[in-house]
Design a protein around this motif. Structure first.
Motif, PDB file in Angstrom:
ATOM      1  N   GLY A  34       1.529  15.366  12.210  1.00 36.79           N
ATOM      2  CA  GLY A  34       0.673  15.880  13.263  1.00 36.79           C
ATOM      3  C   GLY A  34      -0.755  16.151  12.858  1.00 36.79           C
ATOM      4  N   THR A  35      -1.128  15.784  11.633  1.00 35.76           N
ATOM      5  CA  THR A  35      -2.501  16.050  11.170  1.00 35.76           C
ATOM      6  C   THR A  35      -3.387  14.821  11.196  1.00 35.76           C
ATOM      7  OG1 THR A  35      -1.873  15.662   8.855  1.00 35.76           O
ATOM      8  CG2 THR A  35      -1.691  17.930   9.697  1.00 35.76           C
ATOM      9  N   ALA A  36      -2.836  13.668  11.566  1.00 35.47           N
ATOM     10  CA  ALA A  36      -3.623  12.433  11.548  1.00 35.47           C
ATOM     11  C   ALA A  36      -4.653  12.438  12.674  1.00 35.47           C
ATOM     12  CB  ALA A  36      -2.700  11.226  11.689  1.00 35.47           C
ATOM     13  N   ARG A  37      -5.862  12.010  12.332  1.00 35.52           N
ATOM     14  CA  ARG A  37      -6.941  11.912  13.321  1.00 35.52           C
ATOM     15  C   ARG A  37      -7.612  10.551  13.168  1.00 35.52           C
ATOM     16  NH1 ARG A  37     -12.453  13.057  13.157  1.00 35.52           N
ATOM     17  NH2 ARG A  37     -12.219  13.782  10.990  1.00 35.52           N
ATOM     18  N   PHE A  38      -7.719   9.828  14.264  1.00 35.16           N
ATOM     19  CA  PHE A  38      -8.285   8.479  14.219  1.00 35.16           C
ATOM     20  C   PHE A  38      -9.781   8.554  13.896  1.00 35.16           C
ATOM     21  CE2 PHE A  38     -10.329   4.796  16.193  1.00 35.16           C
ATOM     22  CZ  PHE A  38      -9.597   3.769  15.621  1.00 35.16           C
ATOM     23  N   ILE A  39     -10.200   7.793  12.866  1.00 33.34           N
ATOM     24  CA  ILE A  39     -11.610   7.787  12.466  1.00 33.34           C
ATOM     25  C   ILE A  39     -12.166   6.364  12.358  1.00 33.34           C
ATOM     26  CG2 ILE A  39     -11.480   9.984  11.240  1.00 33.34           C
ATOM     27  CD1 ILE A  39     -11.232   8.419   8.638  1.00 33.34           C
ATOM     28  N   GLY A  40     -11.398   5.369  12.795  1.00 34.63           N
ATOM     29  CA  GLY A  40     -11.894   3.996  12.770  1.00 34.63           C
ATOM     30  C   GLY A  40     -12.006   3.438  11.361  1.00 34.63           C
ATOM     31  N   LEU A  41     -13.146   2.843  11.062  1.00 35.63           N
ATOM     32  CA  LEU A  41     -13.340   2.165   9.776  1.00 35.63           C
ATOM     33  C   LEU A  41     -14.052   3.033   8.740  1.00 35.63           C
ATOM     34  CD1 LEU A  41     -14.436  -1.349  11.097  1.00 35.63           C
ATOM     35  CD2 LEU A  41     -12.171  -0.668  10.302  1.00 35.63           C
ATOM     36  N   GLU A  42     -14.064   4.348   8.954  1.00 38.39           N
ATOM     37  CA  GLU A  42     -14.780   5.229   8.031  1.00 38.39           C
ATOM     38  C   GLU A  42     -14.212   5.173   6.611  1.00 38.39           C
ATOM     39  OE1 GLU A  42     -15.288   9.221   9.330  1.00 38.39           O
ATOM     40  OE2 GLU A  42     -15.957   8.649  11.333  1.00 38.39           O
ATOM     41  N   ASN A  43     -12.891   5.051   6.497  1.00 36.98           N
ATOM     42  CA  ASN A  43     -12.282   4.971   5.164  1.00 36.98           C
ATOM     43  C   ASN A  43     -12.728   3.723   4.421  1.00 36.98           C
ATOM     44  OD1 ASN A  43     -10.774   7.375   5.104  1.00 36.98           O
ATOM     45  ND2 ASN A  43      -9.137   6.450   6.324  1.00 36.98           N
ATOM     46  N   PHE A  44     -12.861   2.620   5.139  1.00 36.94           N
ATOM     47  CA  PHE A  44     -13.301   1.385   4.498  1.00 36.94           C
ATOM     48  C   PHE A  44     -14.781   1.456   4.112  1.00 36.94           C
ATOM     49  CE2 PHE A  44      -9.605   0.135   6.999  1.00 36.94           C
ATOM     50  CZ  PHE A  44      -8.890  -0.609   6.069  1.00 36.94           C
ATOM     51  N   GLU A  45     -15.572   2.137   4.932  1.00 40.44           N
ATOM     52  CA  GLU A  45     -16.981   2.337   4.589  1.00 40.44           C
ATOM     53  C   GLU A  45     -17.098   3.213   3.338  1.00 40.44           C
ATOM     54  OE1 GLU A  45     -21.111   4.126   6.562  1.00 40.44           O
ATOM     55  OE2 GLU A  45     -19.244   4.066   7.720  1.00 40.44           O
ATOM     56  N   ARG A  46     -16.286   4.233   3.297  1.00 39.86           N
ATOM     57  CA  ARG A  46     -16.269   5.105   2.113  1.00 39.86           C
ATOM     58  C   ARG A  46     -15.821   4.340   0.872  1.00 39.86           C
ATOM     59  NH1 ARG A  46     -12.133  10.243   1.534  1.00 39.86           N
ATOM     60  NH2 ARG A  46     -12.633  10.773  -0.647  1.00 39.86           N
ATOM     61  N   LEU A  47     -14.846   3.473   1.069  1.00 38.94           N
ATOM     62  CA  LEU A  47     -14.341   2.662  -0.035  1.00 38.94           C
ATOM     63  C   LEU A  47     -15.429   1.728  -0.562  1.00 38.94           C
ATOM     64  CD1 LEU A  47     -11.500   2.442  -1.344  1.00 38.94           C
ATOM     65  CD2 LEU A  47     -11.107   0.436   0.080  1.00 38.94           C
ATOM     66  N   TRP A  48     -16.178   1.144   0.340  1.00 33.28           N
ATOM     67  CA  TRP A  48     -17.243   0.211  -0.027  1.00 33.28           C
ATOM     68  C   TRP A  48     -18.313   0.894  -0.886  1.00 33.28           C
ATOM     69  CZ3 TRP A  48     -17.821  -4.942   0.274  1.00 33.28           C
ATOM     70  CH2 TRP A  48     -19.097  -5.472   0.093  1.00 33.28           C
ATOM     71  N   ASN A  49     -18.524   2.174  -0.631  1.00 32.10           N
ATOM     72  CA  ASN A  49     -19.564   2.915  -1.348  1.00 32.10           C
ATOM     73  C   ASN A  49     -19.018   3.722  -2.529  1.00 32.10           C
ATOM     74  OD1 ASN A  49     -21.695   2.142   0.468  1.00 32.10           O
ATOM     75  ND2 ASN A  49     -20.900   3.620   1.950  1.00 32.10           N
ATOM     76  N   SER A  50     -17.757   3.518  -2.875  1.00 35.04           N
ATOM     77  CA  SER A  50     -17.125   4.290  -3.943  1.00 35.04           C
ATOM     78  C   SER A  50     -17.283   3.596  -5.293  1.00 35.04           C
ATOM     79  CB  SER A  50     -15.635   4.500  -3.634  1.00 35.04           C
ATOM     80  OG  SER A  50     -14.969   5.062  -4.734  1.00 35.04           O
ATOM     81  N   ASP A  51     -17.961   4.246  -6.218  1.00 35.97           N
ATOM     82  CA  ASP A  51     -18.103   3.692  -7.570  1.00 35.97           C
ATOM     83  C   ASP A  51     -16.768   3.675  -8.306  1.00 35.97           C
ATOM     84  OD1 ASP A  51     -20.816   3.363  -7.192  1.00 35.97           O
ATOM     85  OD2 ASP A  51     -21.347   5.320  -8.044  1.00 35.97           O
ATOM     86  N   GLU A  52     -15.924   4.665  -8.054  1.00 34.21           N
ATOM     87  CA  GLU A  52     -14.620   4.725  -8.714  1.00 34.21           C
ATOM     88  C   GLU A  52     -13.755   3.538  -8.303  1.00 34.21           C
ATOM     89  OE1 GLU A  52     -13.044   8.501  -7.628  1.00 34.21           O
ATOM     90  OE2 GLU A  52     -13.963   9.526  -9.346  1.00 34.21           O
ATOM     91  N   PHE A  53     -13.789   3.199  -7.019  1.00 34.64           N
ATOM     92  CA  PHE A  53     -12.990   2.055  -6.560  1.00 34.64           C
ATOM     93  C   PHE A  53     -13.496   0.757  -7.177  1.00 34.64           C
ATOM     94  CE2 PHE A  53     -12.537  -1.499  -3.567  1.00 34.64           C
ATOM     95  CZ  PHE A  53     -11.165  -1.599  -3.540  1.00 34.64           C
ATOM     96  N   TRP A  54     -14.790   0.546  -7.204  1.00 36.57           N
ATOM     97  CA  TRP A  54     -15.335  -0.686  -7.773  1.00 36.57           C
ATOM     98  C   TRP A  54     -15.080  -0.762  -9.269  1.00 36.57           C
ATOM     99  CZ3 TRP A  54     -16.159  -4.575  -4.810  1.00 36.57           C
ATOM    100  CH2 TRP A  54     -16.570  -4.382  -3.489  1.00 36.57           C
ATOM    101  N   ASN A  55     -15.078   0.385  -9.935  1.00 35.72           N
ATOM    102  CA  ASN A  55     -14.753   0.409 -11.358  1.00 35.72           C
ATOM    103  C   ASN A  55     -13.303  -0.024 -11.576  1.00 35.72           C
ATOM    104  OD1 ASN A  55     -15.113   1.260 -14.238  1.00 35.72           O
ATOM    105  ND2 ASN A  55     -13.633   2.820 -13.655  1.00 35.72           N
ATOM    106  N   ALA A  56     -12.392   0.516 -10.753  1.00 37.31           N
ATOM    107  CA  ALA A  56     -10.979   0.145 -10.863  1.00 37.31           C
ATOM    108  C   ALA A  56     -10.771  -1.323 -10.506  1.00 37.31           C
ATOM    109  CB  ALA A  56     -10.143   1.034  -9.940  1.00 37.31           C
ATOM    110  N   LEU A  57     -11.459  -1.805  -9.468  1.00 44.50           N
ATOM    111  CA  LEU A  57     -11.340  -3.203  -9.070  1.00 44.50           C
ATOM    112  C   LEU A  57     -11.854  -4.125 -10.174  1.00 44.50           C
ATOM    113  CD1 LEU A  57     -10.736  -5.387  -6.972  1.00 44.50           C
ATOM    114  CD2 LEU A  57     -13.018  -4.995  -6.012  1.00 44.50           C
ATOM    115  N   ARG A  58     -12.952  -3.743 -10.821  1.00 48.94           N
ATOM    116  CA  ARG A  58     -13.500  -4.560 -11.910  1.00 48.94           C
ATOM    117  C   ARG A  58     -12.496  -4.695 -13.052  1.00 48.94           C
ATOM    118  NH1 ARG A  58     -17.631  -1.906 -12.433  1.00 48.94           N
ATOM    119  NH2 ARG A  58     -17.147  -0.583 -14.214  1.00 48.94           N
ATOM    120  N   HIS A  59     -11.808  -3.612 -13.369  1.00 51.02           N
ATOM    121  CA  HIS A  59     -10.802  -3.672 -14.428  1.00 51.02           C
ATOM    122  C   HIS A  59      -9.639  -4.579 -14.029  1.00 51.02           C
ATOM    123  CE1 HIS A  59     -12.301   0.529 -15.873  1.00 51.02           C
ATOM    124  NE2 HIS A  59     -13.034  -0.463 -16.374  1.00 51.02           N
TER     125      HIS A  59
END
Length: 307
Positions: A44-69
């Motif tokens: 019951g805590t889910a709230r629709f936010i569209g593509l915000e998670n993907f935008e956050r992912l795109w700007n995440s240095d930690e994610f790109w570091n993990a993807l590079r590895h």
């Protein structure tokens, strides 16, 4: 008759397709749905936010570091694993000395060697990680690798291994190669067994070297098997979760040097309770994996050689 045939085919495939849809396709759809929310994991805590998670992912240095590895492992681990698998399989099956009345033969004791190579496949990946974690122990007395180097007088090569930022990922990748090369030795040996010996014998009688027979006979005839193995090994390299979680310093360390996408997803979901953001990572991993598989099957495709 045609209608009866189609009814039989549909009836035969209906149940497997339904099961596949429920247990395989449905989780993918649900993951994409969750990635559009900021769900914390509580009902019951889910709230629709569209593509915000993907935008956050795109700007995440930690994610790109993990993807590079993951990309580093994707490029290096399959090449080394399949290369060693092909080499050992070739030597075990056609690399022995010529015996009386035999032009092509494997090395003596090839069956025992195959068993030894394949042995890591019957060990749990958790056990493999624990074994190699202790081998890489930096203590000169307790760490097997450092102790061995000290015993043979190579103290200068002793290292902290998993604690050294520049080589930690390489050490884990080496364990991944060690754990899977035996599978490909057996796989390629089985594929080589289907190649008629007459082809090898004719080539050797014409003066071809072992090098020529490998690259002009063995590899072309095994290309379909190599291609499939490349996709399979690539998917394994894109995972690497268990090895990194158990072997790395502080789960992804030192200083993020061994962080990979599955580990980043796990920590985001179960440590930070950001299941929506973690699901976005899962969708990104799916896209990367599917892209890799499609590109591999597309660009590694070649005309099938019949024999």
């Amino acid at each position: 008759m045609q209608h009866g045939k189609y009814r039989f085919i549909v009836g035969f495939l209906a149940l497997p397709l339904i099961v596949y849809g429920i247990f395989v396709i449905s989780p993918f759809v649900q993951a994409f749905q969750i990635s559009m929310t900021d769900w914390s994991g509580l009902v019951g805590t889910a709230r629709f936010i569209g593509l915000e998670n993907f935008e956050r992912l795109w700007n995440s240095d930690e994610f790109w570091n993990a993807l590079r590895h993951n990309v580093y492992m994707l490029v290096g681990v399959p090449i080394v694993t399949l290369g060693l698998g092909l080499f050992f399989a070739f030597m075990l099956n056609v690399g022995g000395k010529r015996r009386k009345n035999e032009v092509i033969t494997g090395v003596t004791g090839s069956k025992l060697y195959k068993f030894v190579f394949f042995f890591p496949q019957v060990i749990s990946v958790t056990i493999i990680a624990v074994i190699w974690f202790n081998i890489y122990n930096p203590d000169p007395q307790d760490g097997m690798l450092n102790s061995l180097l000290g015993t043979v007088g190579l103290d200068g090569l002793q290292n902290s291994w998993l604690g050294e930022k520049s080589i930690a990922l390489l050490c884990i990748s080496a364990v991944m190669v060690w754990g899977h090369v035996g599978f490909y030795v057996v796989l390629f040996s089985a594929a080589m067994a289907s190649i008629p010996r007459d082809i090898y014998e004719a080539a050797l009688l014409d003066g071809a070297s072992r090098f020529d027979t490998f690259f002009k006979i063995t590899l072309p005839l095994l290309w379909d098997t190599v291609q499939t193995g490349w996709v399979y090994m690539g998917i394994i390299a894109l995972d690497a979760f268990a090895l990194v979680q158990i072997m790395s310093v502080n789960m992804g360390g030192p200083d993020g040097a061994t962080d990979v996408m599955p580990l980043r997803l796990f920590q985001t979901a179960f440590r930070d309770s950001q299941f929506g953001y973690a699901s976005a990572m899962g969708v990104a991993m799916l896209i990367v994996t599917m892209t890799f598989a499609v590109l591999t099957m597309r660009f590694a495709r070649r005309e099938r050689i019949e024999f």
